[in-house]
Structure formats: C-alpha cells, structure tokens
Scaffold this active site. Structure first.
Site, PDB file in Angstrom:
ATOM      1  N   THR B  84       0.791  -1.060   0.183  1.00  0.00           N
ATOM      2  CA  THR B  84      -0.080  -0.041   0.063  1.00  0.00           C
ATOM      3  C   THR B  84       0.881   1.198  -0.130  1.00  0.00           C
ATOM      4  O   THR B  84       1.245   1.683   0.991  1.00  0.00           O
ATOM      5  CB  THR B  84      -1.099  -0.093   1.161  1.00  0.00           C
ATOM      6  N   THR B 160       8.269  -4.566   0.694  1.00  0.00           N
ATOM      7  CA  THR B 160       9.630  -4.361   0.564  1.00  0.00           C
ATOM      8  C   THR B 160      10.445  -5.881   0.980  1.00  0.00           C
ATOM      9  O   THR B 160      11.259  -6.305   0.482  1.00  0.00           O
ATOM     10  CB  THR B 160      10.246  -3.650   1.703  1.00  0.00           C
ATOM     11  N   ASP B 161       9.473  -6.962   1.408  1.00  0.00           N
ATOM     12  CA  ASP B 161       9.987  -8.047   1.934  1.00  0.00           C
ATOM     13  C   ASP B 161      10.964  -8.770   0.558  1.00  0.00           C
ATOM     14  O   ASP B 161      12.018  -9.343   0.787  1.00  0.00           O
ATOM     15  CB  ASP B 161       9.111  -9.135   2.365  1.00  0.00           C
ATOM     16  N   LYS B 237      17.441  -5.864   1.083  1.00  0.00           N
ATOM     17  CA  LYS B 237      16.882  -5.421   2.196  1.00  0.00           C
ATOM     18  C   LYS B 237      17.782  -5.852   3.540  1.00  0.00           C
ATOM     19  O   LYS B 237      17.701  -7.083   3.806  1.00  0.00           O
ATOM     20  CB  LYS B 237      15.384  -6.131   2.357  1.00  0.00           C
TER      21      LYS B 237
END
Lengths: 631, 417
Positions: B84, B160-161, B237
C-alpha cells in the site's frame, strides 16, 4: 466581582495526565528517564496528514501541516531506541504500566473493559515521531467525592507520553525523544464541577489517589492538568498544561471573567451595529518616517510593509480589559502571533504610544476612512506575514461579534490564558494493528483489587494511631514522596521515634534543600544508614541534619566516612565525661561564684563542643552529676 | 446484526454503544465507541444487545479529479502489486483501504503532478512475502504494455520483503529503453510518518530520467532527507524495520535523489536511454531451482531431496569465501552427477566468492561447483532460474558467473562496505 457560578452555568471538566514510574516505557524497553546531557545525534523528519475516508483532514492538523515545518529528533544511543525513532514496531505494552493504570481505575470506582485495544490517535505537531499517539481505553464510569459533591470519571486511558519540545525554529521544531513513550494515565472527568474551588479540590483528590499507588512519577512536569471550562452562552474552552494545582482555581475564575467580558463586549458591539471591514489597507507610506522602532525594523525587512484593517464601532472596546492585564486587543495579537508569527501589531485604542504619534494616528484614520467610533489595527512585518496576521485578526474580530470562540488555550503563570490553537476536531483514531488486543482477565483485576493501597484518609488515621503523628505531620506524610520509606524505616528501627523519622523526611529535607543542597542525590540507602546509626546510638539526633548534608555532598560515601568528614563521630561516655570535666575545670571560677546556677552557662559551653557528637540528655546528666560532685 | 451497525450492548459493567466492528475472536464483540476508542466485550458478559441503527455502507468513491495531461511533462505509469503505497483510513471503523488508482495516488501525494503525468493501476493484490515467479512474469508483461502505451518510465509499487527478488527477475526478463523503478515503504502509508510519499516522489523523479534499466528507490537514511537509486541486481533489504533498510551491496548506489529540491545527483555511470521506447521481454523461467544455506552440522540429505524432486539448479549460500563442510561433498556430487547446476554464493553477503584460496573451495570446484563472484545469493537464484529457462545446461554453466545486466562487478570497490 462576586460571581454566582450557578447562575452563569459554569461547567468544568478536568483531564489529568500523570506519568507512571515504570521500569520501561510503554511500548519499548527503554528506561523512563529524562536527560539533560547532550544527545548522541539528531534525525530530521517530516509528517503529512493522512487522508480520511472523505479526503478531509482535521482542521487543527491542517494548521500544523500548513506551517510546513520539519521535525528534528534528538536521540540517545543508550536510553532511546528504534521504537521512539519510529524505526521499529512497538513492543507489547508494559505489563507494569497496565497494572498501575488498572489500580488507579479501581481506586476511582471505575468499570474496567473486557478487552482493550491500542489505538492510534493522529497528532501531527511532531510530538510523536509516528504522527500518532498510542492510547488504550481501559476503564469508565467511575467517580470521586468532593465536599461539593460527586465528580464522575468518564474515562481512564493508558497512553504514551509525547516527545519533549526543546526549541521552535522558523523552519523546524526540535524534540528530544527521552520523554516519548513514558507511560501516562489520562483521567477525564464529566463536566460535573460547578465552582473554581471544586475544580481544585477534584484535581487534588485525583492527584492524591494517583500518589497513594506509590507508582507514579513525582516532580515538575510529571502531572499535567487540562481544564475544560464553559458558561451559559459562552463556549467550551480547553486550557492546556496547568502544572500547578494551586493555579487551577485562578484559571477557572479568570476564564469565567474573560467569557463574561467577551459577552458584554458582544452586546455592546451589537448595540453599536459594529462591523468588521474585510479590506486590508497598505499604509506603509504613512508610517515611512514613523519613529516607532518596531515599525522601522519591520520596514527594513525584505518586502516589509505596514497594513491596516478597520473595525467599525470597535473604538474603546479593543482596549477593554477582559482578564486582569489582558484586553480584547491581546486576543487579536495572540492570534496574529500564533498564526502568522508577526511581532508588531497595534490598535488605535492604545495609540499614540510606542513612538507612534498622534499625527501618525490621525493620518492613518483619515487614510482608511475610520470615524470616531472605529478602531484600526495595524501590523508591521514582512508582507505575506502581515496579510496572514490581519486575516487572522479579521476572523477573531468577527468572532467577537458572536461571543466567545471555541479555542484551545494555554495556561499562563498568572492564571490567565492565551490562544494556542483551534479546538481539535473529533479525535481521529484507528487501531494500532501492530499490537494484538489486550484481554483483561477477571483474575488480574481481582488480584489488583485485593491489593489496593490504603486511601489517603485511611492512611492518615493509621499514621496518627500507629505512629503517633500529629494531624499536620500525618497529613504531610501521607502525601509524601517518602511515604513508603517512612513506614519501612519505622518498622526497621523500632527504637527511633516515628515522629523523628517523619520530621526528618518532611521538614529537615526541605530545610537543607532551601540551603541549596541537592536532595535528589539522596537514595533510600542513605536514610537507612542514617537511622541505623541513630538506632545503634552511633550518632545523636542532633547530627541528622549534618549527615544528610554530607550525603548530598558525597553521595558515594558511607556514613562512617561522612561522620569522619563532618567531625560527628559519637563520643563514648568516658570521652564525654572527660570533655565535660575539662570544661568545668576551665570555668572553675564561674562555678565557685554561681554554684549550681552555673549550670546553664556550662551546658551552653558543653553543647557548643559536643553537639552532634553526644546526646543532649547524656551531656545534661553528666554535667549535673559533676556539678553536684564539686559543690 | 452486521458490521457497521450502531449497537447498544447491556452488560454488568454498564451500557456500551458504538459501531459494530469485525470480530477478532468468536467470544468477543468489538465496537468503536463514540469517543473513537475500540473496546471488546466478552459475549458471556452481554445481557442484551440491540441494533439502534443500521450501518450505512461507507462510500469510498470520490469524484474523479479530471486532471489534464501536461504536454511538457513525461508520463510515468505507477503499477501497484499490493503493497500500500497510498491508502486511506476510515476513521469511522478504523479500517485501512489501500489506494491504487492514479487519482488516489495523486490525492495522497499531489506533488507527483508537478513531476510527471501519472497513470496508475493495480496489477496484483498480494503481500510481497507471497510473491511467486509467475507474478514476476505478469509484472513484466504489464510493463511491456505500459511502455507500448507510451509510458516514459515505470514505477512498480512493491512490498519490501521480496522487492529485491522482483527487481532481479525484471532485470533479467525485461529489456526496455525506459527506467523501471521499484519502490516500497517501511512505514505503512496510513501513517503521517510514512516514508511512502517521499519514496514515491523520488521513484517518479527517477522514472522520468533519461536512463534505462531496473532500479530500486528507497530512503537513503533514517531521516526524511534523501532517497537512493539502487541498481536492481545489486540491492538487498538489510534491516527488518528501518526506513533505510535497502543497501547497495558490493557497489555504491547509482544516485542520490532529493525529493524536496527534486535534484538527482549521480554517483556512478548509468545506462542512458536511447529514447526508442523499445521493449522486449523474455519470461521463460525454470522454477526448479533452490537456494540452500550452509551451516555447521547441516544434513546433506536436503540436497538429495531437491535432486530427487527433479530440481535442476541449486544455489548454495556458503560460508566465507564460498565454502561448505566436507561431510556434504557426497551430496553435492550426487547433485552434479544428476546434471544439476550447483553454484556458490556467500552468506557474508558483502564480498566476493573465491574458491581458490582454501582446499575446501578447490575441492568444491573439482566437484563442479561454480563460484558466482560478488553476486548476491538471491540474485544468483533468480539468474539461475532465468538461465535454465532459456539455455542448455552447458551454456548456463558458462553464463552464471559472467555479468549480463550488472549483477556481477569484477572490480571490488573499497568504499561500499
């Protein structure tokens, strides 16, 4: 002015915020300490109001956002963490804080909810890095008693305290993160309070109930009172941040006076058919050579301008006092200052003054076509600020025609209040999805209920009975920061009179603080060592004050070292006898001359030498005995 | 009684009134009270419950913005995959509604209009942890469509994962003459403190640059000051929650983007667009490829399991310079004897594999394990899928440790660690 508060329909509600003295913060594992040393670093952030379902944003939120300020957060590597920095999801709420809040709820006869939710209350003034304050509604429907009747307690919430504002700059606000996340209970009363005195009493009672838990923080800034005040035909005013209990009465009184006066002004304005002209005149030319320093400094700025508005029919009323020392004009300038940040604002009711001459005023009035009954407001500063300021004044002057505007005001130290911001809209809240709902088990409530602390009045009676304290001392001790320590010491050192312990904790400490000693350095250990020594006869009670001073100066030293430093080592009976004998010998002539009547004189000499090193009674006994022997 | 109804609940602890919310537990009724707080009531404590008013279906439709195309600005397509990047909170119920349309995005971040003409739509609605290779293909196809439709740049809003996996996959699958920029947020967009708006502004700024290739744009530091443009095959990440979680690995970021001044400062050479709007995609992927982490005491059976399951590629995330315990050598040999391509990366993440230094590495090479230079393990996984989907095994072995799209750098910079 005697005011019949019932007749004017005074309604007051309180909102009390009290920090809890927990090991860790509400949503992370940082300690709950405020620091005064240099922070380890700073992070710059921006916040933006999030859109609600209809695309509208809160009006108070919008004003903050319009200022377009950045927020600078100061952090400490060892006592603040990623949670305060909004860089890590919250940890589960501190169970200790939850239990204290429930304890307070039960002390106020409240009903505790079955399942509590952590909510996010949108706050975008930067005081929360996340842009919201996390808050948990825990209990409702309670009450407290006052001498003027019951005051209902509508809600108790457990919240995280906000970051501590350090500095406001033109383009940024600086906050320290040390305070962010310290658990707070927020207690709201119904508007059941009918008089200023009752407001103070209710606040005092709530404060007492908080303190009997022994688990709330003490000291400046750890409790904050907001007061909601309204009168019939007036408006609801929220006064923020009354820190001093004694100010509550005055704040309510002064706010009532302000509202009554604003209503009177409104009626007069109506009679005069007063009107606010929504035109801003550029009067820079008129003031070009004005002697006023404020105006000249404003004109030196880039785009510096002087502008004016006309308030038809306002003459004399702008300068009318509405609170001691504050006028309607002050309300205008408050708005202009808060909203536009301008410095120079004047109204014709106060002119000529400040280097503005009668001639200046005459030319001004002519230029804007103002008559006898009209007031003119002028503002000098950089042009865009001037326009913003005058628009704010126009808005406020229009409100004067209607009566009292709803506002959030801040308490001033003299009991007056000043404009802070518009009353916030309904709190925008949505669930904190990072923390599961908290089911409050009946068993936990019962356990807390079974271990509720004594109420202040019960403790008062017991202290009188059990420790033989007089009314005054018992009252002080019950509300003392040291109440638990007092009982602990009394029970541990049974041969020390509780009155002595109480006066030491309540009176002696105040005395040495007044002398400039930092009594915050004193820990329980110090008192325990002190009374242990007293109990064992190692020191005389006259030495207490010097030992405490010594501990303030050298908090790391033991009592033995302090006694050494202060020369207070208690002397043995033999040593005392020796000293007294020497004193008698020294003054044998006096003894011979006065006989037993020399006692008074000799006692003075002895105590001068032995105070703090020997018990007065012992000295007395030995001296008497020796004197009798000689004579 | 439906969610959204205003209900009155009588209990021993008084009467509660509020909007009925979806239940978290069958024994609990949750309502939002008038004061905005949610409260849960145990069903066993309820004496009576009645509906005072039926809830109105909340309307989230807002009138269209009717924004005219600005001919002086480039057009950027924002494709949402389910993260989102923009969302609205319904404070009445507390529900968070993700926003996907261009209008929604523009309402949330109106600054975008000054940067580019914005097109926007949702192409997937998944949480990024549920990403699969088949979705990578879908994204590639949608990118192709958008470029053909005239987009000058593409922004992919992504959770983002697994964003760096998708970035790697698109790097190999899509050959476009426009920039493709993946962007996400570490703080959800319903919060005033969300990093989404600045990341999105920065991503759109990057997407209208005269460059090509696949990139990731995220916060450059914890503060809201600047974003970094990372190469899609060299980024990872590295933190579970911080805004600056994404780091360029074994290289430095491509550029620094200031979303306030809209300045972009390039830190490295970048591939320029030729303004042809050419776009080609190759979505062949072999999904029977596994990523296995080496650790002391590991059971080599896991390798045999994959081989027996029909896997044809294995990426090892070895220790140090690219090592594995000698007690799994037999299992590795079993894989290679069965024509499985076995390649080596390092779990140190930073640094290069070099299997010539210790005998362990030399032994592994003898077995047929191929070192992958300074390539990230996740990138090696995706690359092996791509290669096995398009080439025969011998070619794959030749290409896996050769740079194709920037995933391998032969020079190890000093300033990137």
């Amino acid at each position: 002015m005697e005011i019949d508060y019932e007749k004017i329909g005074l309604k007051v509600g309180l909102e009390i915020h009290q920090q809890l003295n927990t090991k860790r913060k509400l949503f992370c594992h940082c300690p709950t300490i405020i620091r005064d040393d240099e922070p380890d670093g700073e992070i710059v952030r921006v916040l933006r109001p999030s859109l609600s379902e209809m695309g509208e944003v809160d009006r108070a939120a919008l004003i903050e956002a319009r200022k377009g300020k950045k927020f600078i957060y100061q952090y400490y590597n060892d006592t603040t963490c990623l949670v305060e920095l909004d860089e890590e999801p919250p940890h589960l709420p501190s169970e200790e804080a939850l239990k204290i809040a429930l304890e307070v709820a039960l002390l106020m006869n409240m009903n505790i909810v079955d399942v509590a939710y952590v909510m996010r209350k949108i706050v975008i003034d930067g005081s929360n890095t996340s842009g919201f304050q996390r808050t948990i509604f825990l209990a409702r429907d309670g009450y407290i008693e006052t001498s003027e009747g019951k005051v209902r307690i509508t809600s108790l919430c457990l919240e995280e305290d906000a970051a501590r504002k350090i500095e406001e700059r033109d383009d940024a606000v600086v906050y320290n993160l040390d305070r962010l996340g310290i658990p707070l209970v927020e207690i709201s009363t119904a508007p059941d309070i009918k008089t200023p005195k009752m407001a103070k009493e209710a606040a005092k009672r709530i404060g007492e109930l908080l303190r009997v838990t022994g688990k709330v923080k003490r000291g400046l800034g750890t409790i904050r009172q907001d007061i909601n005040i309204s009168i019939k035909d007036g408006a609801r005013i929220e006064v923020k941040g009354v820190q001093d209990l004694d100010l509550i009465e005055k704040v309510v009184e002064n706010e009532v006076i302000r509202q009554l006066n604003l209503l009177k002004i409104r009626d007069e304005l109506k009679e005069r058919n007063a009107e606010v002209v929504e035109k801003i005149y550029d009067v820079t030319e008129i003031f070009k050579n004005c002697k006023s320093k404020i105006i000249q400094n404003a004109l030196k700025k880039k785009n510096g301008k002087v502008k004016a508005i006309v308030l038809k029919g306002f003459a004399g009323l702008v300068g009318r006092e509405i609170q001691p020392g504050r006028r309607l004009g002050t309300e205008f300038s408050d708005r202009a200052k808060v909203i536009a940040g301008v410095g120079g604002i004047f109204h014709t009711d106060e002119l000529p003054k400040y280097g503005i001459t009668e001639e200046d005023v005459k030319r001004l009035k002519e230029f804007v076509n103002a008559g006898e009954l009209d007031a003119v407001i002028i503002v000098a500063d950089e042009e865009s600020k001037v326009d913003k300021a005058l628009e704010a004044v126009i808005e406020r002057a229009k409100e004067a025609l209607v009566g009292v505007p709803e506002e959030t005001r801040k308490a001033l130290s003299d009991g007056n209040t000043a404009y802070l911001r518009p009353l916030p809209g309904a709190a925008r809240m949505y669930p904190e999805t990072d923390i599961p709902p908290i089911i409050i088990k009946e068993g936990m409530i019962e356990e807390i209920r079974a271990n509720l602390p004594e109420l202040p009045e019960e403790k008062f009676e017991r202290f009188k009975r059990e420790y033989r304290l007089n009314d005054e001392l018992a009252k002080k001790m019950v509300l003392s920061y040291y109440v638990d320590l007092f009982e602990y010491l009394c029970n541990k050192f049974k041969n020390v009179k509780p009155v002595l312990i109480a006066t030491t904790l309540e009176n002696t400490l105040k005395e040495i603080r007044r002398e400039g000693y930092d009594i915050n350095k004193l820990e329980n250990r110090h008192f325990e060592e002190l009374f242990k020594a007293l109990s064992n006869g190692e020191i005389a009670k006259e030495a207490i004050i010097e030992v405490l001073k010594g501990f303030c100066e050298y908090p790391d030293k033991s009592i033995d070292e302090i006694l050494e430093i202060k020369g207070l080592k208690r002397l043995s009976k033999e040593e005392v006898e020796k000293i007294i004998e020497d004193i008698i010998k020294e003054h044998l002539d006096v003894v011979k001359e006065k006989g037993l009547k020399a006692y008074g004189f000799l006692m003075g000499r002895c105590m001068a030498k032995l105070r703090g090193k020997a018990d007065g009674k012992l000295v007395n006994d030995i001296l008497k005995k020796k004197l009798e022997e000689i004579i | 009684m439906d969610v959204g109804d205003i209900v009155k609940i009588e209990t021993d602890k008084g009467i509660f009134e509020g909007i009925l919310l979806p239940s978290i537990d069958e024994n609990i009724i949750t309502i939002k009270m008038k004061n905005g707080y949610n409260v849960g009531i145990l069903k066993e404590n309820i004496k009576n419950i009645e509906v005072i008013a039926k809830g109105e279906k909340p309307k989230y439709e807002l009138p269209p913005l009717n924004i005219k195309k600005n001919e002086n600005l480039k057009t950027v397509s924002i494709l949402s995959t389910g993260g989102t990047v923009a969302s609205k909170v319904d404070y009445k119920t507390g529900a968070v509604h993700p926003s996907f349309t261009a209008d929604d995005l523009i309402r949330a971040v109106p600054e975008l209009l000054d940067i580019a003409n914005i097109k926007g739509r949702a192409i997937l609605n998944i949480l990024s942890e549920n990403m699969k290779p088949e979705y990578w293909k879908k994204i590639a196809e949608e990118i192709k469509k958008e470029v053909k439709d005239g987009a000058d740049g593409i922004v992919i809003a992504h959770g983002t994962d697994t964003m760096s996996y998708t970035a790697a996959a698109l790097s190999f699958m899509v050959k476009a003459d426009v920039p493709i920029v993946l962007v996400g947020a570490q703080r959800s967009s319903d919060r005033p403190s969300s990093d989404a708006p600045l990341n999105l502004i920065s991503a759109v700024l990057a997407a209208k640059e005269n460059i090509k290739g696949v990139y990731v744009v995220m916060h450059g530091e914890s503060g809201d000051t600047f974003c970094y443009l990372h190469k899609g095959v060299k980024v990872r990440k590295c933190h579970s929650s911080r805004r600056d979680a994404f780091k360029s690995i074994n290289t430095i970021p491509i550029a620094k983007i200031n979303p306030f001044t809209k300045e972009i400062t390039y830190l490295q050479e970048v591939e320029k667009s030729e303004n042809t709007k050419n776009v080609e995609i190759n979505t062949n992927l072999e999904e029977k490829v596994a990523l296995i982490k080496i650790y002391p005491g590991m059971d080599g059976e896991i390798i045999r399991f994959y081989v027996d399951k029909g896997y044809i590629g294995i990426v090892l995330e070895g220790t140090g310079l690219g090592h594995a315990p000698d007690y799994i050598f037999d299992d590795i040999k079993y894989a290679i004897d069965n024509d499985v391509v076995v390649v080596m990366t390092t779990q140190t993440i930073n640094g290069r594999v070099n299997m010539n230094v210790y005998s362990n590495g030399r032994e592994l090479q003898k077995l047929g394990v191929i070192g992958c230079e300074d390539m990230l393990p996740e990138v090696a996984l995706v690359k092996l899928m791509y290669l096995l989907g398009n080439y025969d095994v011998e070619d794959v072995k030749g290409l896996i440790n050769k740079n194709l799209v920037g995933e391998i750098e032969y020079r190890s910079r000093f300033d990137c660690y």
